[in-house]
Design a protein around this motif. Structure first.
Motif, PDB file in Angstrom:
ATOM      1  N   UNK A 267       0.824  -1.211   0.000  1.00  0.00           N
ATOM      2  CA  UNK A 267       0.000   0.000   0.000  1.00  0.00           C
ATOM      3  C   UNK A 267       0.859   1.263   0.000  1.00  0.00           C
ATOM      4  N   UNK A 268       1.928   1.257   0.761  1.00  0.00           N
ATOM      5  CA  UNK A 268       2.789   2.437   0.826  1.00  0.00           C
ATOM      6  C   UNK A 268       3.473   2.713  -0.508  1.00  0.00           C
ATOM      7  N   UNK A 269       3.871   1.658  -1.214  1.00  0.00           N
ATOM      8  CA  UNK A 269       4.489   1.857  -2.534  1.00  0.00           C
ATOM      9  C   UNK A 269       3.512   2.554  -3.477  1.00  0.00           C
ATOM     10  N   UNK A 270       2.254   2.107  -3.462  1.00  0.00           N
ATOM     11  CA  UNK A 270       1.254   2.727  -4.338  1.00  0.00           C
ATOM     12  C   UNK A 270       1.025   4.184  -3.939  1.00  0.00           C
ATOM     13  N   UNK A 271       0.834   4.451  -2.645  1.00  0.00           N
ATOM     14  CA  UNK A 271       0.518   5.798  -2.184  1.00  0.00           C
ATOM     15  C   UNK A 271       1.669   6.768  -2.445  1.00  0.00           C
ATOM     16  N   UNK A 272       2.905   6.327  -2.200  1.00  0.00           N
ATOM     17  CA  UNK A 272       4.046   7.229  -2.377  1.00  0.00           C
ATOM     18  C   UNK A 272       4.331   7.448  -3.858  1.00  0.00           C
ATOM     19  N   UNK A 273       4.209   6.400  -4.671  1.00  0.00           N
ATOM     20  CA  UNK A 273       4.527   6.529  -6.095  1.00  0.00           C
ATOM     21  C   UNK A 273       3.611   7.535  -6.788  1.00  0.00           C
ATOM     22  N   UNK A 274       2.373   7.641  -6.303  1.00  0.00           N
ATOM     23  CA  UNK A 274       1.435   8.593  -6.914  1.00  0.00           C
ATOM     24  C   UNK A 274       1.230   9.826  -6.030  1.00  0.00           C
ATOM     25  N   UNK A 275       2.233  10.148  -5.214  1.00  0.00           N
ATOM     26  CA  UNK A 275       2.133  11.322  -4.338  1.00  0.00           C
ATOM     27  C   UNK A 275       2.230  12.589  -5.183  1.00  0.00           C
ATOM     28  N   UNK A 276       1.086  13.125  -5.533  1.00  0.00           N
ATOM     29  CA  UNK A 276       1.046  14.335  -6.367  1.00  0.00           C
ATOM     30  C   UNK A 276       0.919  15.601  -5.530  1.00  0.00           C
ATOM     31  N   UNK A 277       0.012  15.595  -4.573  1.00  0.00           N
ATOM     32  CA  UNK A 277      -0.327  16.830  -3.853  1.00  0.00           C
ATOM     33  C   UNK A 277       0.864  17.396  -3.114  1.00  0.00           C
ATOM     34  N   UNK A 293       8.073  14.331 -10.062  1.00  0.00           N
ATOM     35  CA  UNK A 293       7.932  12.894 -10.209  1.00  0.00           C
ATOM     36  C   UNK A 293       6.856  12.647 -11.270  1.00  0.00           C
ATOM     37  N   UNK A 294       6.609  11.406 -11.612  1.00  0.00           N
ATOM     38  CA  UNK A 294       5.774  11.113 -12.782  1.00  0.00           C
ATOM     39  C   UNK A 294       4.379  11.752 -12.737  1.00  0.00           C
ATOM     40  N   UNK A 295       3.621  11.676 -11.649  1.00  0.00           N
ATOM     41  CA  UNK A 295       2.311  12.340 -11.662  1.00  0.00           C
ATOM     42  C   UNK A 295       2.400  13.850 -11.869  1.00  0.00           C
ATOM     43  N   UNK A 296       3.388  14.486 -11.246  1.00  0.00           N
ATOM     44  CA  UNK A 296       3.561  15.938 -11.411  1.00  0.00           C
ATOM     45  C   UNK A 296       4.031  16.239 -12.840  1.00  0.00           C
ATOM     46  N   UNK A 297       4.911  15.411 -13.371  1.00  0.00           N
ATOM     47  CA  UNK A 297       5.415  15.588 -14.735  1.00  0.00           C
ATOM     48  C   UNK A 297       4.257  15.542 -15.736  1.00  0.00           C
ATOM     49  N   UNK A 298       3.336  14.604 -15.559  1.00  0.00           N
ATOM     50  CA  UNK A 298       2.178  14.505 -16.455  1.00  0.00           C
ATOM     51  C   UNK A 298       1.285  15.732 -16.318  1.00  0.00           C
ATOM     52  N   UNK A 299       1.067  16.194 -15.100  1.00  0.00           N
ATOM     53  CA  UNK A 299       0.189  17.351 -14.882  1.00  0.00           C
ATOM     54  C   UNK A 299       0.788  18.618 -15.487  1.00  0.00           C
ATOM     55  N   UNK A 310       0.427  14.182 -25.014  1.00  0.00           N
ATOM     56  CA  UNK A 310       1.669  13.724 -24.398  1.00  0.00           C
ATOM     57  C   UNK A 310       1.467  13.463 -22.903  1.00  0.00           C
ATOM     58  N   UNK A 311       0.716  14.319 -22.236  1.00  0.00           N
ATOM     59  CA  UNK A 311       0.449  14.123 -20.810  1.00  0.00           C
ATOM     60  C   UNK A 311      -0.356  12.845 -20.576  1.00  0.00           C
ATOM     61  N   UNK A 312      -1.305  12.562 -21.461  1.00  0.00           N
ATOM     62  CA  UNK A 312      -2.074  11.321 -21.336  1.00  0.00           C
ATOM     63  C   UNK A 312      -1.171  10.104 -21.511  1.00  0.00           C
ATOM     64  N   UNK A 313      -0.225  10.191 -22.435  1.00  0.00           N
ATOM     65  CA  UNK A 313       0.715   9.086 -22.627  1.00  0.00           C
ATOM     66  C   UNK A 313       1.596   8.895 -21.392  1.00  0.00           C
ATOM     67  N   UNK A 314       1.991   9.984 -20.754  1.00  0.00           N
ATOM     68  CA  UNK A 314       2.786   9.879 -19.517  1.00  0.00           C
ATOM     69  C   UNK A 314       1.992   9.171 -18.431  1.00  0.00           C
ATOM     70  N   UNK A 315       0.736   9.538 -18.288  1.00  0.00           N
ATOM     71  CA  UNK A 315      -0.084   8.901 -17.249  1.00  0.00           C
ATOM     72  C   UNK A 315      -0.304   7.422 -17.540  1.00  0.00           C
ATOM     73  N   UNK A 316      -0.484   7.064 -18.805  1.00  0.00           N
ATOM     74  CA  UNK A 316      -0.660   5.654 -19.150  1.00  0.00           C
ATOM     75  C   UNK A 316       0.623   4.873 -18.859  1.00  0.00           C
ATOM     76  N   UNK A 317       1.770   5.436 -19.212  1.00  0.00           N
ATOM     77  CA  UNK A 317       3.040   4.768 -18.920  1.00  0.00           C
ATOM     78  C   UNK A 317       3.270   4.659 -17.415  1.00  0.00           C
TER      79      UNK A 317
END
Length: 340
Positions: A267-277, A293-299, A310-317
């Motif tokens: 659970x922690x890996x998932x939560x930290x990997x998508x830590x956007x806020x 990081x990846x979520x911020x990069x896509x945004x 391109x942002x949609x492709x980042x989120x899919x990857x």
């Protein structure tokens, strides 16, 4: 007919069959058959096999509307070349795999990927280590001290993320920050107006402190709950064998709470990997996009740079990378369940 002394007469013979009040009841079984006949005009009962699907139907429909549909639209968008001009003109040209090819050949994207993994690894390691230690401390404290520490953990966990980011910005402020005052008070020089957010590494370090501080309560409280299930006779046997605290943890606590460590780490890996806020609210991925990081990069690519495809492709990857990483972890969890 019998006449009583008061003059009243009764007209029903003693051997007459009694009349039933109301309608005659319908036969419960068919003539010549032992199978029951369903009552006429009643509500038809649904087959029992349909009931579970009817109960989970609203939840599945809500997930499909709120998650599945946006995910499909996002995947379709990742195959389109949509920038600001195309968005205004409402033109959606098909680009094939151009967005993915551009990303996979871009060194900036791979830098962000490596940064995301390093950020996740550092946070999860600190969260699990410190959270486990505090959970063990909760198990050894007295009643009132345990209550005080538990309340402090819950308050830290319940604090809104944006509010906690604001507090950390005040703590590390260049001019009025508490950290600069502490460093000067201790005797370090060069902290009169030190900028703690000067580099991407220092910014992510502060974000790491914030994420760890906000995530420790979840691990600590669950660790304490798990420790209450370990019998005291096991600790007594370990003490009689001369085991120290470290040996007791690895020989007694960890084997008994291994499922807890696996699920919590997952659970922690998932939560930290998508830590956007936390990352975006701190410095919006700055300075110079060095803390993205990846979520911020896509945004940032989608909203600030208006590269929507391109942002949609980042989120899919990002989703694909996370699923690949988690597949190995799922295999480990299934292996652990088979061994039990």
């Amino acid at each position: 007919m019998t006449v009583h002394s008061q003059g009243a007469a009764t007209s029903a013979p003693q051997d007459a069959p009694p009349k039933s009040a109301g309608r005659p009841k319908a036969p419960t079984t068919a003539p010549g058959s032992s199978h029951p006949v369903p009552p006429r005009g009643g509500r038809k009962s649904l087959p029992s096999g349909w009931l579970p699907y009817l109960l989970i139907g609203p939840a599945i429909l809500s997930l499909a509307v709120l998650l599945l549909y946006p995910l499909i639209k996002n995947v379709i968008l990742s195959f389109q070349d949509i920038n600001k001009v195309e968005f205004i003109q409402r033109k959606y040209p098909f680009a094939g795999f151009d967005n993915y090819t551009e990303l996979l050949g871009d060194s900036t994207f791979w830098t962000v990927v490596v940064r995301s993994f390093a950020f996740t690894l550092a946070n999860v390691a600190l969260i699990m280590a410190l959270g486990s230690l505090i959970g063990i401390l909760l198990n050894r404290l007295g009643k009132w001290m345990r209550l005080v520490l538990s309340m402090a953990l819950v308050m830290a966990w319940a604090m809104p993320i944006v509010a906690s980011v604001q507090v950390f910005q005040w703590l590390f402020d260049e001019q009025f920050g508490v950290m600069n005052w502490v460093m000067r008070t201790v005797g370090f020089s060069g902290y009169d107006r030190h900028n703690w957010f000067e580099t991407g590494l220092s910014t992510l370090t502060i974000v790491t402190i914030l994420v760890v501080w906000g995530s420790i309560p979840f691990v600590a409280l669950n660790m304490y709950a798990g420790l209450t299930t370990v019998g005291g006779e096991l600790y007594e046997a370990a003490r009689m064998d001369g085991a120290n605290g470290w040996q007791t943890f690895w020989k007694i606590v960890f084997p008994n709470l291994k499922p807890f460590f696996l699920i919590t780490t997952f659970l922690e890996v998932i939560w930290v990997f998508k830590a956007f806020t936390q990352v975006y609210a701190m410095k919006k991925g700055g300075p110079d996009r060095a803390s993205e990081i990846l979520p911020v990069f896509a945004y940032v690519e989608g909203q600030s740079q208006a590269h929507y495809g391109l942002a949609a492709a980042i989120s899919v990857l990002t989703i694909v990378i996370l699923v690949i990483v988690m597949s190995f972890y799922f295999r480990l969890i299934l292996k652990q369940e088979e061994e039990q």
